[in-house]
Write an enzyme that holds these catalytic residues in place. Sequence first.
Site, mmCIF file in Angstrom:
data_model
loop_
_atom_site.group_PDB
_atom_site.id
_atom_site.type_symbol
_atom_site.label_atom_id
_atom_site.label_comp_id
_atom_site.label_asym_id
_atom_site.label_seq_id
_atom_site.Cartn_x
_atom_site.Cartn_y
_atom_site.Cartn_z
ATOM 1 N N ARG A 1 -7.930 -0.161 36.280
ATOM 2 C CA ARG A 1 -7.691 -0.873 37.549
ATOM 3 C C ARG A 1 -7.649 0.102 38.723
ATOM 4 O O ARG A 1 -6.922 1.102 38.689
ATOM 5 C CB ARG A 1 -6.355 -1.614 37.455
ATOM 6 C CG ARG A 1 -5.887 -2.264 38.723
ATOM 7 C CD ARG A 1 -6.681 -3.503 39.028
ATOM 8 N NE ARG A 1 -6.124 -4.242 40.150
ATOM 9 C CZ ARG A 1 -6.756 -5.227 40.765
ATOM 10 N NH1 ARG A 1 -7.977 -5.591 40.356
ATOM 11 N NH2 ARG A 1 -6.194 -5.854 41.761
ATOM 12 N N GLN B 1 4.207 -5.744 34.528
ATOM 13 C CA GLN B 1 4.321 -5.201 35.893
ATOM 14 C C GLN B 1 3.092 -4.354 36.239
ATOM 15 O O GLN B 1 2.557 -4.441 37.341
ATOM 16 C CB GLN B 1 5.608 -4.365 35.994
ATOM 17 C CG GLN B 1 6.085 -4.113 37.403
ATOM 18 C CD GLN B 1 6.517 -5.403 38.112
ATOM 19 O OE1 GLN B 1 6.839 -6.391 37.478
ATOM 20 N NE2 GLN B 1 6.481 -5.385 39.424
ATOM 21 N N HIS C 1 0.177 -4.670 35.019
ATOM 22 C CA HIS C 1 -0.981 -5.561 35.173
ATOM 23 C C HIS C 1 -0.932 -6.356 36.479
ATOM 24 O O HIS C 1 -1.900 -7.054 36.798
ATOM 25 C CB HIS C 1 -1.022 -6.569 34.019
ATOM 26 C CG HIS C 1 -1.581 -6.034 32.740
ATOM 27 N ND1 HIS C 1 -0.928 -5.114 31.973
ATOM 28 C CD2 HIS C 1 -2.753 -6.306 32.093
ATOM 29 C CE1 HIS C 1 -1.655 -4.843 30.901
ATOM 30 N NE2 HIS C 1 -2.770 -5.539 30.951
ATOM 31 N N GLY C 2 0.182 -6.298 37.194
ATOM 32 C CA GLY C 2 0.306 -7.124 38.395
ATOM 33 C C GLY C 2 0.161 -8.596 38.035
ATOM 34 O O GLY C 2 0.565 -9.018 36.945
ATOM 35 N N GLU D 1 18.406 -11.767 13.688
ATOM 36 C CA GLU D 1 19.062 -10.767 12.820
ATOM 37 C C GLU D 1 20.197 -10.051 13.549
ATOM 38 O O GLU D 1 20.450 -8.862 13.320
ATOM 39 C CB GLU D 1 18.055 -9.765 12.243
ATOM 40 C CG GLU D 1 16.982 -10.380 11.366
ATOM 41 C CD GLU D 1 17.523 -11.218 10.208
ATOM 42 O OE1 GLU D 1 18.715 -11.058 9.862
ATOM 43 O OE2 GLU D 1 16.771 -12.039 9.673
ATOM 44 N N GLY D 2 20.851 -10.772 14.422
ATOM 45 C CA GLY D 2 21.997 -10.212 15.150
ATOM 46 C C GLY D 2 21.577 -9.769 16.533
ATOM 47 O O GLY D 2 20.730 -8.879 16.672
ATOM 48 N N GLN E 1 24.285 -7.584 21.279
ATOM 49 C CA GLN E 1 25.754 -7.536 21.403
ATOM 50 C C GLN E 1 26.389 -7.380 20.013
ATOM 51 O O GLN E 1 27.401 -6.701 19.861
ATOM 52 C CB GLN E 1 26.274 -8.824 22.068
ATOM 53 C CG GLN E 1 25.976 -8.937 23.562
ATOM 54 C CD GLN E 1 24.508 -9.178 23.910
ATOM 55 O OE1 GLN E 1 23.724 -9.665 23.100
ATOM 56 N NE2 GLN E 1 24.121 -8.809 25.112
HETATM 57 C C1 LIG Z 1 12.297 -17.755 15.975
HETATM 58 C C2 LIG Z 1 13.623 -17.609 15.276
HETATM 59 C C3 LIG Z 1 13.659 -17.257 13.938
HETATM 60 C C4 LIG Z 1 14.888 -17.147 13.276
HETATM 61 N N1 LIG Z 1 14.888 -16.821 11.948
HETATM 62 C C5 LIG Z 1 16.055 -16.801 11.267
HETATM 63 C C6 LIG Z 1 16.077 -16.546 9.851
HETATM 64 O O1 LIG Z 1 15.035 -16.357 9.227
HETATM 65 N N2 LIG Z 1 17.286 -16.499 9.217
HETATM 66 C C7 LIG Z 1 18.448 -16.720 9.900
HETATM 67 O O2 LIG Z 1 19.524 -16.673 9.283
HETATM 68 N N3 LIG Z 1 18.455 -16.948 11.230
HETATM 69 C C8 LIG Z 1 17.294 -17.005 11.924
HETATM 70 N N4 LIG Z 1 17.311 -17.259 13.277
HETATM 71 C C9 LIG Z 1 18.595 -17.452 13.942
HETATM 72 C C10 LIG Z 1 19.004 -16.189 14.669
HETATM 73 O O3 LIG Z 1 19.342 -15.172 13.730
HETATM 74 C C11 LIG Z 1 20.169 -16.530 15.601
HETATM 75 O O4 LIG Z 1 19.636 -17.310 16.656
HETATM 76 C C12 LIG Z 1 20.817 -15.261 16.134
HETATM 77 O O5 LIG Z 1 21.509 -14.555 15.134
HETATM 78 C C13 LIG Z 1 21.835 -15.558 17.264
HETATM 79 O O6 LIG Z 1 22.764 -16.527 16.862
HETATM 80 P P1 LIG Z 1 22.979 -17.823 17.760
HETATM 81 O O7 LIG Z 1 21.646 -18.375 18.143
HETATM 82 O O8 LIG Z 1 23.922 -18.718 17.026
HETATM 83 O O9 LIG Z 1 23.636 -17.275 19.074
HETATM 84 P P2 LIG Z 1 25.189 -17.092 19.355
HETATM 85 O O10 LIG Z 1 25.845 -16.393 18.213
HETATM 86 O O11 LIG Z 1 25.754 -18.396 19.806
HETATM 87 O O12 LIG Z 1 25.120 -16.079 20.584
HETATM 88 C C14 LIG Z 1 25.025 -16.520 21.942
HETATM 89 C C15 LIG Z 1 25.382 -15.338 22.843
HETATM 90 O O13 LIG Z 1 26.743 -14.911 22.608
HETATM 91 C C16 LIG Z 1 26.802 -13.550 22.244
HETATM 92 N N5 LIG Z 1 27.833 -13.322 21.227
HETATM 93 C C17 LIG Z 1 28.093 -14.091 20.138
HETATM 94 N N6 LIG Z 1 29.090 -13.544 19.418
HETATM 95 C C18 LIG Z 1 29.478 -12.416 20.041
HETATM 96 C C19 LIG Z 1 30.458 -11.416 19.801
HETATM 97 N N7 LIG Z 1 31.263 -11.448 18.742
HETATM 98 N N8 LIG Z 1 30.561 -10.375 20.649
HETATM 99 C C20 LIG Z 1 29.746 -10.298 21.727
HETATM 100 N N9 LIG Z 1 28.819 -11.225 22.035
HETATM 101 C C21 LIG Z 1 28.664 -12.269 21.202
HETATM 102 C C22 LIG Z 1 25.410 -13.250 21.685
HETATM 103 O O14 LIG Z 1 25.096 -11.870 21.777
HETATM 104 C C23 LIG Z 1 24.524 -14.098 22.585
HETATM 105 O O15 LIG Z 1 24.303 -13.422 23.794
HETATM 106 C C24 LIG Z 1 16.088 -17.390 13.960
HETATM 107 C C25 LIG Z 1 16.054 -17.726 15.315
HETATM 108 C C26 LIG Z 1 14.832 -17.856 15.963
HETATM 109 C C27 LIG Z 1 14.821 -18.263 17.423
#
Ligand SMILES: Cc1cc2nc3c(=O)[nH]c(=O)nc-3n(C[C@H](O)[C@H](O)[C@H](O)COP(=O)(O)OP(=O)(O)OC[C@H]3O[C@@H](n4cnc5c(N)ncnc54)[C@H](O)[C@@H]3O)c2cc1C
Length: 290
Positions: A33, A125, A127-128, A152-153, A156
């Site tokens: 670019r 960014q 790529h504008g 997977e967590g 946070q």
């Molecule tokens: C596309 C996709 C695939 C997935 N695949 C799987 C799968 O194969 N297996 C599976 O088990 N799950 C799966 N999940 C679920 C995913 O692991 C959860 O969405 C994720 O762990 C977050 O949990 P929650 O959505 O309940 O968010 P919450 O736990 O409600 O979190 C909401 C917010 O609060 C914060 N929070 C929560 N607790 C705390 C704490 N103690 N301290 C600080 N901050 C905190 C979080 O960081 C976040 O910002 C999938 C989700 C998606 C969208």
Amino acid sequence: MALMNGARLGIAAQSVGVSQAAYTEGLNYARERKQFDTAIIDFPAVYDMLSRMKAKVDAGRAILYQTARYVDIYKALDDIARDRKLTPEERAEQKKYTRLADAFTPLAKGMNSEYANQNAYDAIQIHGGSGFIMEYKSQRLYRDARIFSIYEGTTQLQVVAAIRYITNGTYISIIKEMLEEEVSGEFAGLKERVAKMTILYEECVNTIKEEGNQEKQDFLARRLYEMTADILMSLLILADASKAPHLFTKSANVYVRHAEEEVNGHYLFIKNFKPEDVEFYRQNNREPAE
Ligand SMILES: Cc1cc2nc3c(=O)[nH]c(=O)nc-3n(C[C@H](O)[C@H](O)[C@H](O)COP(=O)(O)OP(=O)(O)OC[C@H]3O[C@@H](n4cnc5c(N)ncnc54)[C@H](O)[C@@H]3O)c2cc1C
């Protein structure tokens, strides 16, 4: 936890892949670019972004591989233990590497998933406006990356997993061991800068521990986590640069500067933070009447 740690390492690897892809997309576009008769890669604002993206890929990959090494070692010992009794030395090794894998996995997952998001953002960014539309890959990488810091967590929760290793001194002792390791002469200055960051980091950890205020510790945990990771990744990229200067010298220079900026910023924030300051943050989210 063992299952989850395995999956977290997988997400760390997935994140490094997307970080790399975002960097490559940004780099290729920036080379092609032109604006004002100049390839945009020649503008400092653009090569600053690109070089930090590259450094995050290299440092992120370094902590991913280090974590994978620890996992390989303890899993090999677990396998041997199924066939025969481990010697006391082997049992000690098994314990050591299990602990290291537990301590490093939340850093590798959390930092790389955040870096994947940052790199995907910066790729758009660079790529504008083209980055925003469907014709370019950068918008897909941006959407792909967004889940990495959640599943997977969340990041946070990676901080929650890491904080005990911050307060019990596990990371500090690893950092100090790594600071003892030789780096080639051209990197001595950068290593000295990492040693200075470590002093600031240790001061923050000790202050928070001594105060014993749980809420303040929880509030500042993310900053301590990032300081830990910035320092460890700086040391890992320096070790890589020492072994393969043709591959990692530039990233080591960029990453250590990036880490220094982050660590110094967090140090100032933590040092100036009083326990009662938490209230500003808590109350800012409440209605006046609450
Ligand atoms: C596309 C996709 C695939 C997935 N695949 C799987 C799968 O194969 N297996 C599976 O088990 N799950 C799966 N999940 C679920 C995913 O692991 C959860 O969405 C994720 O762990 C977050 O949990 P929650 O959505 O309940 O968010 P919450 O736990 O409600 O979190 C909401 C917010 O609060 C914060 N929070 C929560 N607790 C705390 C704490 N103690 N301290 C600080 N901050 C905190 C979080 O960081 C976040 O910002 C999938 C989700 C998606 C969208």
